[in-house]
Scaffold this motif. Structure first.
Motif, mmCIF file in Angstrom:
data_model
loop_
_atom_site.group_PDB
_atom_site.id
_atom_site.type_symbol
_atom_site.label_atom_id
_atom_site.label_comp_id
_atom_site.label_asym_id
_atom_site.label_seq_id
_atom_site.Cartn_x
_atom_site.Cartn_y
_atom_site.Cartn_z
ATOM 1 N N ALA A 22 45.696 -45.583 21.886
ATOM 2 C CA ALA A 22 44.151 -45.537 21.494
ATOM 3 C C ALA A 22 44.094 -44.148 21.811
ATOM 4 O O ALA A 22 44.220 -43.776 22.946
ATOM 5 N N PHE A 23 43.188 -43.359 21.038
ATOM 6 C CA PHE A 23 42.789 -42.033 21.323
ATOM 7 C C PHE A 23 41.396 -42.012 21.293
ATOM 8 O O PHE A 23 41.017 -40.989 21.995
ATOM 9 N N CYS A 24 40.730 -42.989 21.139
ATOM 10 C CA CYS A 24 39.123 -42.784 21.173
ATOM 11 C C CYS A 24 38.766 -44.317 21.091
ATOM 12 O O CYS A 24 39.366 -45.302 20.746
ATOM 13 N N ALA A 25 37.477 -44.520 21.664
ATOM 14 C CA ALA A 25 36.954 -45.992 21.614
ATOM 15 C C ALA A 25 35.469 -45.731 21.195
ATOM 16 O O ALA A 25 34.617 -44.734 21.645
ATOM 17 N N GLU A 26 34.846 -46.929 20.783
ATOM 18 C CA GLU A 26 33.251 -46.927 20.832
ATOM 19 C C GLU A 26 32.937 -48.318 20.752
ATOM 20 O O GLU A 26 33.671 -49.303 20.474
ATOM 21 N N ALA A 27 31.776 -48.606 21.550
ATOM 22 C CA ALA A 27 31.358 -49.757 21.902
ATOM 23 C C ALA A 27 30.533 -50.435 20.508
ATOM 24 O O ALA A 27 30.225 -50.058 19.486
ATOM 25 N N ALA A 28 31.110 -51.988 20.497
ATOM 26 C CA ALA A 28 30.355 -52.521 19.280
ATOM 27 C C ALA A 28 29.122 -53.172 19.661
ATOM 28 O O ALA A 28 28.755 -53.383 21.073
ATOM 29 N N ASP A 29 28.067 -53.891 18.965
ATOM 30 C CA ASP A 29 26.970 -54.444 19.277
ATOM 31 C C ASP A 29 27.067 -55.658 20.025
ATOM 32 O O ASP A 29 26.554 -56.129 21.011
ATOM 33 N N GLU A 30 28.306 -56.433 19.887
ATOM 34 C CA GLU A 30 28.428 -57.622 20.542
ATOM 35 C C GLU A 30 29.172 -57.375 22.018
ATOM 36 O O GLU A 30 29.930 -56.466 22.145
ATOM 37 N N PRO A 31 28.706 -57.980 23.043
ATOM 38 C CA PRO A 31 29.155 -57.824 24.354
ATOM 39 C C PRO A 31 30.789 -58.055 24.367
ATOM 40 O O PRO A 31 31.305 -59.021 23.877
ATOM 41 N N GLY A 32 31.508 -57.376 25.359
ATOM 42 C CA GLY A 32 32.683 -57.476 25.201
ATOM 43 C C GLY A 32 33.673 -56.937 24.081
ATOM 44 O O GLY A 32 34.964 -56.817 24.164
ATOM 45 N N GLN A 33 33.045 -56.424 23.050
ATOM 46 C CA GLN A 33 33.679 -56.001 21.900
ATOM 47 C C GLN A 33 33.618 -54.344 21.986
ATOM 48 O O GLN A 33 32.699 -53.819 22.107
ATOM 49 N N LEU A 70 35.567 -41.441 17.134
ATOM 50 C CA LEU A 70 35.021 -42.510 16.502
ATOM 51 C C LEU A 70 33.568 -42.427 17.027
ATOM 52 O O LEU A 70 33.343 -42.634 18.126
ATOM 53 N N VAL A 71 32.546 -42.899 16.175
ATOM 54 C CA VAL A 71 30.989 -43.066 16.519
ATOM 55 C C VAL A 71 30.662 -44.336 15.657
ATOM 56 O O VAL A 71 31.091 -44.487 14.757
ATOM 57 N N ARG A 72 29.763 -44.884 16.396
ATOM 58 C CA ARG A 72 28.848 -46.115 15.498
ATOM 59 C C ARG A 72 27.724 -45.616 15.123
ATOM 60 O O ARG A 72 26.858 -44.901 15.859
ATOM 61 N N VAL A 73 27.387 -46.007 13.836
ATOM 62 C CA VAL A 73 26.152 -45.556 12.867
ATOM 63 C C VAL A 73 25.541 -46.903 12.487
ATOM 64 O O VAL A 73 25.859 -47.277 11.438
ATOM 65 N N GLY A 74 24.797 -47.865 13.440
ATOM 66 C CA GLY A 74 24.309 -49.060 12.946
ATOM 67 C C GLY A 74 25.404 -50.015 12.474
ATOM 68 O O GLY A 74 26.363 -50.349 13.229
ATOM 69 N N ASP A 75 25.549 -50.165 11.157
ATOM 70 C CA ASP A 75 26.480 -51.294 10.713
ATOM 71 C C ASP A 75 27.658 -50.602 10.076
ATOM 72 O O ASP A 75 28.455 -51.032 9.494
ATOM 73 N N ARG A 76 27.922 -49.240 10.504
ATOM 74 C CA ARG A 76 29.092 -48.382 9.975
ATOM 75 C C ARG A 76 29.733 -47.926 11.286
ATOM 76 O O ARG A 76 29.030 -47.571 12.448
ATOM 77 N N LEU A 77 31.101 -47.386 11.205
ATOM 78 C CA LEU A 77 31.813 -46.497 11.863
ATOM 79 C C LEU A 77 31.904 -45.306 11.202
ATOM 80 O O LEU A 77 32.085 -45.320 10.112
ATOM 81 N N VAL A 78 32.215 -44.245 12.082
ATOM 82 C CA VAL A 78 32.674 -43.012 11.484
ATOM 83 C C VAL A 78 33.739 -42.292 12.270
ATOM 84 O O VAL A 78 33.508 -42.343 13.391
ATOM 85 N N SER A 79 34.802 -42.062 11.522
ATOM 86 C CA SER A 79 35.909 -41.753 12.270
ATOM 87 C C SER A 79 36.448 -40.361 11.856
ATOM 88 O O SER A 79 36.468 -40.053 10.713
ATOM 89 N N GLY A 80 36.991 -39.593 12.823
ATOM 90 C CA GLY A 80 37.550 -38.276 12.526
ATOM 91 C C GLY A 80 39.331 -38.682 12.955
ATOM 92 O O GLY A 80 39.551 -39.318 13.480
ATOM 93 N N SER A 81 40.046 -37.634 12.213
ATOM 94 C CA SER A 81 41.345 -37.750 12.384
ATOM 95 C C SER A 81 42.312 -36.439 12.629
ATOM 96 O O SER A 81 41.600 -35.509 12.202
ATOM 97 N N TYR A 82 43.527 -36.537 13.016
ATOM 98 C CA TYR A 82 44.286 -35.401 13.030
ATOM 99 C C TYR A 82 44.546 -34.860 11.640
ATOM 100 O O TYR A 82 44.828 -33.602 11.504
#
Length: 146
Positions: A22-33, A70-82
């Motif tokens: 794992a290189f990055c992480a982002e919280a989900a809306d649901e607890p524990g995810q 990785l970032v969260r934008v409402g019901d979407r994720l936006v990811s960047g890569s190598y």
């Protein structure tokens, strides 16, 4: 976890494996995810509250290299890569909503979202910082450091 927790007081509550680094992480809306960007070019969803944690890719589609932001934008994720690309994903379906292949000429080091959720900043190894509209992923501005 409280933001002022002392590292010496942190304890491991659960251990589990991932299918790749794992290189990055982002919280989900649901607890524990959480979501994680991995070295196998995928993004996975992890339910840490499950008895038997089973990380699962959000989509069969992937970046062409490591997911480094990785970032969260409402019901979407936006990811960047190598690979220098930025991809917008629907969280539930894994559908790609936008793929910007050459967002940066070299690898993306990090993504960050503004407090109001309206803008995303990307920083690349091409010595550029770009500002993106979080909803459309249209570039607003770019700066280059020489």
């Amino acid at each position: 976890m409280a933001h002022n927790a002392h590292p010496a007081k942190l304890v491991t509550q659960k251990q589990f494996g991932l299918p790749a680094i794992a290189f990055c992480a982002e919280a989900a809306d649901e607890p524990g995810q959480v979501f994680a960007g991995l070295s196998d070019f995928s993004i996975c969803r992890i339910d840490t509250s499950a008895e038997n944690v089973q990380p699962a890719a959000i989509s069969e589609q992937r970046h062409a290299s490591y997911v480094t932001g990785l970032v969260r934008v409402g019901d979407r994720l936006v990811s960047g890569s190598y690979d220098g690309s930025i991809i917008g994903w629907m969280v539930e379906s894994g559908e790609v909503t936008r793929h910007i292949e050459n967002a940066h000429q070299r690898w993306i080091r990090s993504l960050a979202i503004s407090r109001d959720g309206s803008k995303i900043a990307s920083v690349g190894d091409d010595m550029r910082t770009c500002l993106w509209d979080a909803q459309t992923l249209e570039q607003i501005a770019a700066w280059k450091d020489y």
